[in-house]
Design an enzyme around this catalytic site. Structure first.
Site, mmCIF file in Angstrom:
data_model
loop_
_atom_site.group_PDB
_atom_site.id
_atom_site.type_symbol
_atom_site.label_atom_id
_atom_site.label_comp_id
_atom_site.label_asym_id
_atom_site.label_seq_id
_atom_site.Cartn_x
_atom_site.Cartn_y
_atom_site.Cartn_z
ATOM 1 N N LYS A 126 0.821 -1.216 0.000
ATOM 2 C CA LYS A 126 0.000 0.000 0.000
ATOM 3 C C LYS A 126 0.855 1.266 0.000
ATOM 4 O O LYS A 126 0.449 2.290 -0.529
ATOM 5 C CB LYS A 126 -0.982 -0.010 1.176
ATOM 6 N N LYS A 208 -3.992 -10.610 -7.236
ATOM 7 C CA LYS A 208 -5.211 -10.891 -6.459
ATOM 8 C C LYS A 208 -6.395 -10.070 -6.974
ATOM 9 O O LYS A 208 -6.224 -8.912 -7.357
ATOM 10 C CB LYS A 208 -4.880 -10.522 -5.000
ATOM 11 N N LYS A 211 -11.202 -5.095 -5.009
ATOM 12 C CA LYS A 211 -12.272 -4.151 -5.311
ATOM 13 C C LYS A 211 -11.742 -2.774 -5.686
ATOM 14 O O LYS A 211 -12.464 -1.951 -6.249
ATOM 15 C CB LYS A 211 -13.328 -4.074 -4.194
HETATM 16 P P1 TYM Z 1 -10.471 -6.918 3.159
HETATM 17 O O1 TYM Z 1 -11.565 -5.940 3.357
HETATM 18 O O2 TYM Z 1 -9.364 -6.558 2.233
HETATM 19 O O3 TYM Z 1 -11.059 -8.303 2.668
HETATM 20 C C1 TYM Z 1 -12.084 -8.996 3.376
HETATM 21 C C2 TYM Z 1 -11.839 -10.494 3.316
HETATM 22 O O4 TYM Z 1 -11.802 -10.945 1.960
HETATM 23 C C3 TYM Z 1 -10.616 -11.704 1.728
HETATM 24 N N1 TYM Z 1 -10.183 -11.476 0.338
HETATM 25 C C4 TYM Z 1 -9.984 -12.449 -0.558
HETATM 26 N N2 TYM Z 1 -10.103 -13.783 -0.472
HETATM 27 C C5 TYM Z 1 -9.821 -14.507 -1.593
HETATM 28 N N3 TYM Z 1 -9.454 -13.958 -2.764
HETATM 29 C C6 TYM Z 1 -9.323 -12.610 -2.901
HETATM 30 N N4 TYM Z 1 -8.966 -12.079 -4.069
HETATM 31 C C7 TYM Z 1 -9.601 -11.797 -1.764
HETATM 32 N N5 TYM Z 1 -9.579 -10.447 -1.539
HETATM 33 C C8 TYM Z 1 -9.934 -10.279 -0.246
HETATM 34 C C9 TYM Z 1 -9.610 -11.153 2.735
HETATM 35 O O5 TYM Z 1 -8.593 -12.088 2.999
HETATM 36 C C10 TYM Z 1 -10.493 -10.902 3.933
HETATM 37 O O6 TYM Z 1 -10.657 -12.085 4.693
HETATM 38 N N6 TYM Z 1 -7.779 -6.243 7.316
HETATM 39 C C11 TYM Z 1 -8.916 -6.945 6.759
HETATM 40 C C12 TYM Z 1 -10.238 -6.614 7.434
HETATM 41 C C13 TYM Z 1 -10.227 -6.834 8.916
HETATM 42 C C14 TYM Z 1 -10.175 -8.079 9.578
HETATM 43 C C15 TYM Z 1 -10.205 -7.764 10.963
HETATM 44 C C16 TYM Z 1 -10.133 -9.404 9.121
HETATM 45 C C17 TYM Z 1 -10.268 -5.845 9.855
HETATM 46 N N7 TYM Z 1 -10.259 -6.406 11.104
HETATM 47 C C18 TYM Z 1 -10.167 -8.777 11.922
HETATM 48 C C19 TYM Z 1 -10.082 -10.405 10.106
HETATM 49 C C20 TYM Z 1 -10.100 -10.091 11.489
HETATM 50 C C21 TYM Z 1 -9.049 -6.544 5.294
HETATM 51 O O7 TYM Z 1 -8.583 -5.527 4.881
HETATM 52 O O8 TYM Z 1 -9.863 -7.366 4.572
#
Ligand code: TYM
Length: 345
Positions: A126, A208, A211
């Protein structure tokens, strides 16, 4: 999420395992978010004590438009319900509504080393992507995520593969704290699906699916109309061979097979057999149709939920109250351990 349940008089009270996960409200979820994480969230709520949060505090580590973030936060809350998360069974809340998260995050940041955070790949990625805004929040992001998880004493964290490193640092911080102060935190384990943990971009299958991709054809949003989904799959980048087979180097086809397998339940062998002798065009059409059909209930539920903002407000308000009560128990313990005077709540 509730207190442990009592079974029979003779047996010990059985504690359901605790689950916590979160998602950033930075846009409509992609098929990657759905297959990598949210679909599991819904499946787990019968057997576990689940807590799910809309991670809007995390979202501002990248510059956001305020009005848009507010609107997307509500829409994302509606979306997790539309994906089958039942607010009566699972604790569902908006992160900024529960102040204990930011409070514990500060304490944890005092037990995290600068060097550890510097090694986080998400921070490095990032920082490269937004060189004009390498802010401190982006750096300490894993402490906030650790706070989300540790506040609820989570046993398991259902996430996609990209979050594994953040889970590892959460455990390291928890072990360090427990070694100093006794058993304060449960050590969480990542729960990463065998198929679908890393859904790739349709335009660049070595990257990957995200969004925030500028190329709209690179990702499927879970609210895309069926014809848009089919069209995007038809355009998906594959290779110059014409064999539907899961093999090293066939990143595009491997990704499409993973997606197809995730939504139909078919194994790779079955897919290879069913599409033997057929061209990529037929396969892409089949993947598109299967995904569009799979997501139909999500779209319908979402449209219905967004018409009832009062219901959504009632759910996330109730969720925040319960989340505060549960998380404050851990925070009070932490405050006591580090030497803070007992707070008046
Ligand atoms: P975020 O918002 O980027 O994504 C949410 C969840 O989706 C999964 N993910 C994917 N899985 C498979 N293929 C992909 N291309 C893909 N893109 C995203 C992510 O692994 C995630 O599980 N930091 C976290 C949000 C968060 C969180 C937490 C997660 C905040 N607090 C506590 C677990 C526990 C995040 O940015 O996810």
């Amino acid at each position: 999420m509730s207190e442990p349940t009592q079974t029979t008089q003779a047996s010990k009270p059985e504690r359901k395992k605790i689950i916590l996960s979160g998602i950033q409200p930075t846009g409509v979820f992609t098929l990657g978010n759905y297959l990598g994480a949210i679909r599991n969230w819904a499946a787990m709520q019968e057997d576990y004590n689940c807590a799910y949060c809309i991670a809007n505090l995390h979202a501002i580590t990248v510059r956001q438009d305020a009005a848009k973030l507010r609107q997307q936060t509500i829409a994302c809350y509606a979306l997790i319900l539309a994906c089958g998360i039942d607010p009566k069974k699972s604790l569902t809340f908006i992160q900024s509504h529960v102040p204990t998260h930011a409070e514990l995050s500060w304490v944890l940041s005092c037990y995290t080393q600068f060097g550890e955070l510097s090694r986080m790949t998400q921070f490095k990625d990032k920082s490269l992507k937004h060189p004009e805004n390498v802010n401190v929040g982006l750096f300490t992001y894993p402490d906030l995520m650790a706070a989300d998880i540790l506040l609820y004493q989570a046993d398991l964290v259902p996430v996609g593969a990209d979050q594994k490193q953040h889970l590892e640092i959460t455990r390291d911080i928890a072990v360090r704290f427990n070694n100093l102060y006794g058993n304060v935190f449960t050590l969480p384990e990542p729960y990463i699906p065998k198929v679908g943990a890393r859904i790739m971009s349709l335009a660049e299958p070595t990257k990957k699916m995200s969004k925030s991709d500028e190329n709209q054809n690179a990702f499927i949003s879970i609210l895309d109309a069926p014809e848009v989904i089919v069209k995007k799959f038809k355009r998906a980048v594959t290779d110059s061979q014409a064999e539907v087979a899961y093999r090293e180097g066939k990143d595009g086809i491997n990704n499409l097979m993973t997606i197809y397998s995730s939504v139909t339940g078919d194994s790779f062998e079955t897919i290879e057999r069913d599409f033997a002798g057929k061209g990529y065009g037929d396969f892409k059409q089949a993947v598109g149709e299967a995904v569009a059909e799979h997501l139909r209930p999500v779209r319908e539920n979402f449209d219905r939920l967004m018409k009832d903002k009062a219901y959504l407000e009632e759910c996330y308000t109730e969720g925040a109250k319960k989340a505060l009560a549960i998380s404050a128990r851990t925070l009070d313990k932490v405050y006591h351990k580090v030497g803070f005077v007992k707070p008046i709540r």
